[in-house]
Enzyme design. Structure first.
Site, short mmCIF file in Angstrom:
data_model
loop_
_atom_site.label_atom_id
_atom_site.label_comp_id
_atom_site.label_asym_id
_atom_site.label_seq_id
_atom_site.Cartn_x
_atom_site.Cartn_y
_atom_site.Cartn_z
N ASP A 174 0.40 -1.74 -3.33
CA ASP A 174 1.08 -3.05 -3.71
C ASP A 174 0.39 -3.48 -5.06
O ASP A 174 -0.61 -3.97 -4.73
CB ASP A 174 0.78 -3.85 -2.37
CG ASP A 174 1.50 -5.07 -2.55
OD1 ASP A 174 1.47 -5.91 -3.48
OD2 ASP A 174 2.16 -5.42 -1.39
N HIS A 175 1.37 -3.49 -6.15
CA HIS A 175 0.54 -3.59 -7.38
C HIS A 175 0.32 -5.34 -7.41
O HIS A 175 -0.72 -5.30 -8.27
CB HIS A 175 1.87 -3.48 -8.29
CG HIS A 175 2.71 -4.25 -8.58
ND1 HIS A 175 3.84 -4.20 -7.95
CD2 HIS A 175 2.93 -5.24 -9.58
CE1 HIS A 175 4.64 -5.24 -8.46
NE2 HIS A 175 4.09 -5.73 -9.39
N HIS A 237 4.21 -8.27 -1.08
CA HIS A 237 3.37 -8.73 -1.89
C HIS A 237 2.97 -10.17 -1.54
O HIS A 237 1.68 -10.27 -1.85
CB HIS A 237 4.10 -8.92 -3.42
CG HIS A 237 4.85 -7.78 -4.12
ND1 HIS A 237 4.12 -6.65 -4.00
CD2 HIS A 237 5.68 -7.79 -4.63
CE1 HIS A 237 4.87 -5.62 -4.56
NE2 HIS A 237 5.81 -6.23 -5.13
C1 BG6 Z 1 8.57 -5.23 -7.27
C2 BG6 Z 1 9.79 -5.74 -7.01
O1 BG6 Z 1 8.09 -4.97 -6.21
O2 BG6 Z 1 7.98 -6.39 -8.26
C3 BG6 Z 1 10.85 -6.12 -8.21
O3 BG6 Z 1 10.95 -4.52 -6.40
C4 BG6 Z 1 10.11 -7.50 -8.83
O4 BG6 Z 1 12.20 -6.82 -7.68
C5 BG6 Z 1 8.85 -6.82 -9.12
O5 BG6 Z 1 10.84 -7.65 -10.04
C6 BG6 Z 1 7.88 -8.02 -9.75
O6 BG6 Z 1 6.58 -7.49 -10.07
P1 BG6 Z 1 5.84 -8.43 -11.46
O7 BG6 Z 1 4.59 -7.75 -11.24
O8 BG6 Z 1 6.72 -8.27 -12.48
O9 BG6 Z 1 5.67 -9.75 -10.71
#
Ligand code: BG6
Length: 486
Positions: A174-175, A237
């Site tokens: 989960d980044h 997230h």
């Molecule tokens: C991803 C989603 O997990 O996270 C995308 O699938 C979204 O839809 C993205 O755009 C957002 O990540 P960040 O790090 O750019 O906020």
């Protein structure tokens, strides 16, 4: 930065968007930082019938803009030396032989399989790797979301992957957990004594977690149609961020100590009844509007979107945590596409002073707030009131900038970079355990079910706004307002 152990990293979906935008640049950065041994290897695998040279040409052209000033030809050459390419059909067990042969050259080293493909292939890839004898005791697998579209389907994927990898070998990414300010929130909470006594219902009025994007569905209309904001962002997230804010102090920083505490939060979330879904959730879909003064089309007109689609591109919920620490404190979560700003932040609103001796007017009516911002900039600000210089006792809100960029000049790691390094080192703390993921699905399912059963359509909002009016009403019913409206 400490050197990484020798590793082989296999990137399934090696020509895909994620590999090109995040994974290869993350590995390049580590080569540049000098942590990757010359013998470590990156083995990209994908369907495209490309030679190694053609793959590298494509990778260089695509990664370069994402690397920006970090790109230089010498480092790229050093990085490219470690890269090979395997054109293959992951569904065909026969096509794993060349990969197997390459991996066999170093059968005892750390082996990371990164599944950056559609989850439809996770079971097959695991079975084929297992069948070919390529999963060693030092192997790990990194799996990308969406892991399923509900509790049952996520269990199916977990079971299928779990047949070939033990739980301690499975790194569910989960980044958001890899973002620097999220790490820093952990440091702030558990590395200081100051906040802990205040971090509870007696002193916290409400918590707001916002992840707003200006982007639309970026040509992924057909994927997004079956997903929506709740599954794409909130189930993973935003709930993970909520856990980091709400968890009890873990007994150590060991992966399971941290994950046990997060799990407890997920299990303490008050379940939604169908009536709660009506009053405590808002779903929205953007209509035509303008983002950053550029006109954009409605979601319904995006390619791949079904006419009359009821997919939500915005969701806001009022979550409640049934524990002694948090009972009665609303946690408002919202996320959406095509919003007014690109903004990801956590706002902790503390209560007003119990008795304003300086009077409401001089006090400015503002209470203390802590804002942890992940996007567009990374910062942590603590809002206090102070006396304005002069002879009158006039108070003014000021903020203490706890921004680590001022104190630490080190390069900040991108979320994926940190998490990839953790996977290579075998550190599971920032990865989601199966029971956490299932508890998160369990909590969101009644919302999904009620929405599916309900004939109502998502409320519309103008692209480039902060979402439907009902989102503001969700807070105003409690006498509160979103941070930007306050
Ligand atoms: C991803 C989603 O997990 O996270 C995308 O699938 C979204 O839809 C993205 O755009 C957002 O990540 P960040 O790090 O750019 O906020």
């Amino acid at each position: 930065m400490k050197a990484l152990p020798d590793f082989d990293m296999v990137l399934f979906g090696g020509t895909g968007d994620l590999a090109m935008r995040k994974l290869l640049p993350a590995l390049y950065q580590q080569v540049k930082a000098g942590t990757v041994s010359p013998g470590s290897r990156i083995l990209a695998a994908a369907r495209k019938p490309l030679s190694r040279e053609a793959f590298l040409e494509l990778a260089e052209a695509t990664c370069k803009p994402f690397l920006g000033a970090a790109y230089d030809a010498d480092t790229w050459r050093a990085f490219a030396e470690r890269v090979s390419y395997f054109p293959m059909d992951v569904q065909n067990p026969g096509s794993y032989a060349p990969l197997g042969e390459a991996l066999g050259q170093h059968s005892d080293r750390v082996r990371v399989f990164y599944y950056s493909t559609s989850p439809d292939f996770f079971a097959t890839i695991s079975a084929n790797l297992g069948g070919a004898g390529l999963i060693s005791a030092r192997s790990r697998v990194v799996v990308e979301k969406p892991l399923g579209h509900d509790l049952d389907s996520s269990r199916e994927i977990n079971d299928a992957v779990g047949e070939h990898f033990a739980e301690r070998q499975i790194f569910r990414i989960d980044h958001y957990l890899g973002k620097e300010p999220v790490q820093n929130l952990l440091a702030l909470r558990f590395g200081n004594v100051l906040f802990e006594p205040l971090w509870r219902r007696e002193w916290v009025q409400d918590v707001q977690i916002t992840v707003a994007e200006q982007l639309g569905v970026e040509g992924r209309g057909d994927f997004y149609e079956g997903t929506g904001a709740l599954r794409d962002m909130l189930q993973n997230h935003l709930l993970q961020l909520l856990c980091i804010v709400a968890m009890e102090p873990p007994i150590s920083s060991d992966p399971d100590a941290v994950r046990d505490e997060k799990l407890k939060v997920l299990r303490s979330l008050k379940p939604f009844t169908p009536a709660d879904v009506v009053t405590k959730t808002v779903r929205g879909q953007y209509k035509t509007g303008a983002v950053g003064s550029k006109p954009v089309v409605a979601y319904a007109e995006e390619p791949g979107v079904a006419s009359g689609s009821r997919t939500e591109t915005f969701v806001a919920v009022k979550a409640e945590i049934d524990t002694w620490r948090w009972a009665g404190v609303p946690f408002f979560l919202r996320t959406g596409k095509r919003m007014a700003e690109k903004l990801a932040e956590i706002v902790i609103n503390f209560r007003q002073v119990p008795h304003p001796i300086f009077g409401e007017a001089t006090h400015g009516g503002r209470a203390n707030r802590l804002i942890i911002r992940m996007q567009p900039d990374e910062s942590m600000r603590l809002y206090l009131v102070a006396k304005q210089p002069g002879d009158a006792m006039a108070l003014h809100p000021v903020n203490l900038n706890l921004d680590f960029a001022e104190s630490f000049r080190d390069r900040r790691l991108e979320a994926y970079e940190r998490l990839l390094m953790d996977a290579i080192r075998g550190k599971l703390t920032l990865f989601v355990r199966r029971d956490e993921q299932e508890a998160a699905w369990h909590w969101v399912e009644p919302i999904l079910d009620s929405w599916a059963a309900n004939e109502d359509r998502p409320k519309t909002y103008t692209a480039g706004s902060w979402g439907p009016a009902a989102s503001s009403a969700l807070l105003s019913r409690d006498g509160l307002a979103w941070n930007e409206e306050d």
